[in-house]
Design an enzyme around this catalytic site. Structure first.
Site, PDB file in Angstrom:
ATOM      1  N   ASN A 207       0.867  -1.174   0.000  1.00 37.93           N
ATOM      2  CA  ASN A 207       0.000   0.000   0.000  1.00 37.93           C
ATOM      3  C   ASN A 207       0.907   1.229   0.000  1.00 37.93           C
ATOM      4  O   ASN A 207       2.131   1.119   0.099  1.00 37.93           O
ATOM      5  CB  ASN A 207      -0.986  -0.011   1.179  1.00 37.93           C
ATOM      6  CG  ASN A 207      -0.306  -0.011   2.546  1.00 37.93           C
ATOM      7  OD1 ASN A 207       0.733   0.626   2.745  1.00 37.93           O
ATOM      8  ND2 ASN A 207      -0.878  -0.739   3.497  1.00 37.93           N
ATOM      9  N   GLU A 210       3.228   1.681   3.040  1.00 41.09           N
ATOM     10  CA  GLU A 210       4.325   0.705   3.025  1.00 41.09           C
ATOM     11  C   GLU A 210       5.384   1.075   1.996  1.00 41.09           C
ATOM     12  O   GLU A 210       6.585   0.913   2.250  1.00 41.09           O
ATOM     13  CB  GLU A 210       3.764  -0.691   2.741  1.00 41.09           C
ATOM     14  CG  GLU A 210       2.939  -1.264   3.883  1.00 41.09           C
ATOM     15  CD  GLU A 210       2.080  -2.442   3.468  1.00 41.09           C
ATOM     16  OE1 GLU A 210       1.571  -3.141   4.359  1.00 41.09           O
ATOM     17  OE2 GLU A 210       1.882  -2.648   2.245  1.00 41.09           O
ATOM     18  N   ASP A 278      -5.446  -8.797   1.900  1.00 42.42           N
ATOM     19  CA  ASP A 278      -5.396 -10.240   1.659  1.00 42.42           C
ATOM     20  C   ASP A 278      -6.232 -10.602   0.438  1.00 42.42           C
ATOM     21  O   ASP A 278      -5.842 -11.444  -0.379  1.00 42.42           O
ATOM     22  CB  ASP A 278      -5.932 -11.009   2.873  1.00 42.42           C
ATOM     23  CG  ASP A 278      -5.104 -10.792   4.128  1.00 42.42           C
ATOM     24  OD1 ASP A 278      -3.959 -10.320   4.006  1.00 42.42           O
ATOM     25  OD2 ASP A 278      -5.605 -11.101   5.222  1.00 42.42           O
TER      26      ASP A 278
END
Length: 332
Positions: A207, A210, A278
């Site tokens: 993301n 990150e 996920d």
């Protein structure tokens, strides 16, 4: 894409085997009602109405893969403790294969407890051990991965990294090398510790937060050109085939050294963003293994991430719901 082409892609998921390597955990939920403030301190009192344990971390990726019709093969290390026993029972309940799981007395199984009231996520309690695997366990895991790759016809490998210590630099590079030799695409949902250890991976999906922290770049979702430049520099430095960054309400960007696409976020009634990453990596893996164009990989994954955010808690994607959403927005 036509409706027929899209249906064929989703039907083909049923024949795929996806190896998921990374940190697994138990997602524990405590539901209750908040009706008063404690007389002991200025905090809310939860009148508990229910508890539930679910599979989390890389195991939630396995649930998403299973929900999409493919066969997940989960590979991780857990502890021989109470939480580890709960985890193994949950695998049985969900009819997920257990042969990829290594149990040891040297670790602690991760448990994340979420406290929820009126569909609002109030608090999370983490119980974990996040030190890297000891050398003996690291080598045992690598041999286990090799055995799984030689036993099954794997269509894609997902590294699901939660910085809990299962994935080490040596395990990552060892697995990527084996995958390249077998022509298997590799995908990663990275975290900070190993962010720069995935050179040669087929699909890198952080993301925005990150990416900023892991690559040490000062970029914003509002400056598309700067974001694209930083992404392509990272792609070049780490020999990555495709790079996709998720940006919450700003959507996603997928890029390689030849082309890129910015895809806006879906307008949703957001209930809970837990587990959306996920779902995104799971859908991306199956679409990548289906040899879809990059814009369709990102577009379908983006829709899937939005759909699961409409449900409270960590839940896997519903294949039929996603297909219907794709019919509306991707077909011509």
């Amino acid at each position: 894409m036509t409706r027929k082409e899209l249906t064929q892609v989703f039907d083909a998921f049923d024949k795929m085997h996806i190896l998921i390597i990374g940190d697994v955990m138990v997602d524990s939920y405590l539901w209750g009602d908040v009706n008063r403030i404690s007389p002991e301190a200025p905090v809310s009192v939860i009148a508990a109405t229910g508890r539930e344990n679910r599979l989390g971390g890389a195991a939630n990726v396995a649930l998403n893969i299973q929900s999409l019709g493919a066969t997940p093969i989960l590979c991780s290390v857990i502890a021989d403790d109470e939480a580890g026993n709960i985890f193994m029972r949950l695998l049985e309940d969900k009819q997920l294969p257990k042969q990829g799981i290594i149990s040891t007395k040297q670790r602690k199984t991760t448990v994340k407890t979420r406290i929820i009231s009126q569909n609002q996520h109030l608090l999370r309690i983490d119980e974990e051990q996040d030190t890297p695997l000891e050398s003996i366990l690291e080598k045992k895991l690598q041999e286990h991965i090799k055995d799984l790759l030689n036993t099954y016809k794997i269509d894609a490998i997902i590294f699901e990294d939660y910085d809990k210590g299962v994935l080490t630099p040596d395990t990552i590079q060892n697995t990527i090398a084996m995958a390249q030799n077998k022509g298997i695409p590799t995908l990663v949902d990275p975290k900070k510790r190993n962010f720069n250890c995935y050179s040669g991976v087929s699909f890198f999906k952080p993301n925005l937060k990150e990416f900023r922290e892991g690559a040490k770049v000062d970029v914003s979702a509002n400056d598309k050109q700067a974001l694209l430049k930083a992404a392509q520099q990272f792609i070049s430095e780490h020999n990555i085939r495709n790079f996709m960054v998720t940006m919450a309400e700003k959507g996603v960007m997928i890029a390689n050294l030849r082309k890129h696409h910015f895809i806006p976020a879906e307008i949703r009634n957001i209930s809970d963003v837990s587990g959306a990453g996920d779902t995104v990596i799971s859908v991306s893996a199956l679409c990548l293994a289906s040899a879809l164009e990059e814009k369709y990989v990102a577009g379908i994954a983006n829709m899937a991430g939005g759909l699961v955010c409409e449900h409270p808690g960590v839940v896997p994607i519903d294949k039929n719901e996603l297909l219907e959403d794709c019919f509306v927005k991707l077909t011509r």
